[in-house]
Design a protein around this motif. Structure first.
Motif, short mmCIF file in Angstrom:
data_model
loop_
_atom_site.label_atom_id
_atom_site.label_comp_id
_atom_site.label_asym_id
_atom_site.label_seq_id
_atom_site.Cartn_x
_atom_site.Cartn_y
_atom_site.Cartn_z
N ILE A 128 0.83 -1.21 0.00
CA ILE A 128 0.00 0.00 0.00
C ILE A 128 0.87 1.25 0.00
N LEU A 129 1.85 1.31 0.89
CA LEU A 129 2.69 2.51 1.00
C LEU A 129 3.55 2.71 -0.25
N VAL A 130 4.13 1.63 -0.76
CA VAL A 130 4.96 1.75 -1.97
C VAL A 130 4.09 2.16 -3.15
N SER A 131 2.90 1.55 -3.27
CA SER A 131 2.00 1.90 -4.38
C SER A 131 1.61 3.37 -4.34
N PHE A 132 1.30 3.87 -3.15
CA PHE A 132 0.83 5.25 -3.03
C PHE A 132 1.97 6.26 -3.12
N TYR A 133 3.01 6.07 -2.30
CA TYR A 133 4.07 7.09 -2.21
C TYR A 133 5.15 6.95 -3.27
N TYR A 134 5.51 5.73 -3.64
CA TYR A 134 6.61 5.56 -4.58
C TYR A 134 6.12 5.46 -6.03
N LEU A 135 5.04 4.69 -6.23
CA LEU A 135 4.55 4.50 -7.60
C LEU A 135 3.50 5.53 -7.99
N GLY A 136 2.99 6.30 -7.02
CA GLY A 136 2.04 7.35 -7.29
C GLY A 136 0.65 6.87 -7.71
N GLN A 137 0.28 5.68 -7.29
CA GLN A 137 -1.04 5.17 -7.66
C GLN A 137 -2.14 5.88 -6.88
N GLN A 138 -3.30 5.98 -7.49
CA GLN A 138 -4.45 6.59 -6.85
C GLN A 138 -5.05 5.61 -5.83
N LEU A 139 -5.72 6.14 -4.82
CA LEU A 139 -6.34 5.29 -3.81
C LEU A 139 -7.42 4.39 -4.40
N TYR A 148 -10.62 -3.75 -1.25
CA TYR A 148 -11.35 -3.03 -0.21
C TYR A 148 -12.72 -2.66 -0.77
N ARG A 149 -13.69 -2.54 0.11
CA ARG A 149 -15.04 -2.23 -0.33
C ARG A 149 -15.13 -0.84 -0.95
N ASN A 150 -14.33 0.11 -0.41
CA ASN A 150 -14.39 1.46 -0.95
C ASN A 150 -13.07 2.17 -0.72
N ILE A 151 -12.98 3.37 -1.25
CA ILE A 151 -11.75 4.15 -1.15
C ILE A 151 -11.46 4.53 0.30
N ARG A 152 -12.50 4.78 1.05
CA ARG A 152 -12.34 5.15 2.46
C ARG A 152 -11.59 4.05 3.23
N SER A 153 -11.92 2.79 2.97
CA SER A 153 -11.24 1.68 3.65
C SER A 153 -9.75 1.67 3.30
N ALA A 154 -9.44 1.92 2.02
CA ALA A 154 -8.04 1.96 1.60
C ALA A 154 -7.32 3.14 2.26
#
Length: 178
Positions: A128-139, A148-154
Motif C-alpha cells: 500500500i505505501l509503496v504503491s501510493f508514495y513511490y509509484l504514485g497510484q491513486q487510492l 477493499y469495499r471502498n476508497i475510504r477503507s483503503a
C-alpha cells in the motif's frame, strides 16, 4: 477440441492437468531461466497459470484457438514480466533509499535503512505505501488491488500503515536517513 478438453478436465481432472503440466513445465522453466528466474519461480508461475486455465475452461470463459500449452505459456510470460517489474521497482526503491543514507554511520546509532522498516510492516502495508508514495497510484486503484469495499477503507488502511511506520522509526533522527 475445446469441448473435448473441457470434458476431460471435468471427468478426469487430475490426469488431464498432469498431462498439460508435463508438456508446459519444460517450456515455462526454459523461459523463466532465460529471464533470470529459478525453477521454483517457474513452478509457482505454472501452478497459477494452470489454475487460471482450468477455471476458465470449466466455466466456459475461454475458447482455445491454439494448444492449451500455448495459452498457458502466454499467461506465464505475462505474469513473469509483471513479477520482474515488481522486483525491479522494489530493488530501485531499496537502492534509492540506500543512496540517501550517509557513507559513515554515526557512532551513537547506525544508519537506518528506511526500506527495512517498510519491510517489517508486512506485505500488505508495504504494498500500500509503496504503491501510493513511490509509484504514485491513486487510492481507487489501491482499493481495487487489495479488494477493499471502498476508497475510504483503503485510506484508513494507508493511514494505519503510515502510523505503524512512524512509530517504528520514531527513535531515529532525520540525520540517520540521509
Amino acid at each position: 477440441m475445446a469441448t473435448d478438453l473441457r470434458e476431460a478436465l471435468i471427468e478426469h481432472r487430475e490426469e488431464a492437468l498432469e498431462k498439460i503440466y508435463a508438456k508446459a513445465y519444460p517450456m515455462v522453466l526454459h523461459y523463466v531461466k532465460q529471464q533470470h528466474g529459478s525453477p521454483d519461480d517457474a513452478k509457482d508461475l505454472l501452478q497459477e497459470a494452470m489454475i487460471l486455465f482450468y477455471e476458465k475452461i470449466v466455466h466456459k470463459e475461454l475458447t482455445l484457438t491454439a494448444a492449451p500449452t500455448t495459452y498457458i505459456m502466454a499467461v506465464c510470460k505475462n505474469r513473469w514480466r509483471r513479477e520482474l517489474e515488481k522486483r525491479s521497482r522494489h530493488q530501485e526503491l531499496s537502492a534509492a533509499v540506500a543512496e540517501q543514507l550517509p557513507q559513515e554511520a554515526n557512532a551513537e546509532a547506525p544508519a537506518a535503512d528506511l526500506a527495512a522498516f517498510v519491510e517489517q510492516l508486512g506485505a500488505k502495508c508495504r504494498d500500500i505505501l509503496v504503491s501510493f508514495y513511490y509509484l504514485g497510484q491513486q487510492l481507487e486503484q489501491i482499493a481495487q488491488q487489495h479488494q477493499y469495499r471502498n476508497i475510504r477503507s483503503a485510506t484508513v488502511q494507508k493511514f494505519k500503515c503510515l502510523e505503524r511506520l512512524r512509530k517504528s522509526v520514531s527513535g531515529f533522527g532525520i540525520h540517520h536517513f540521509k
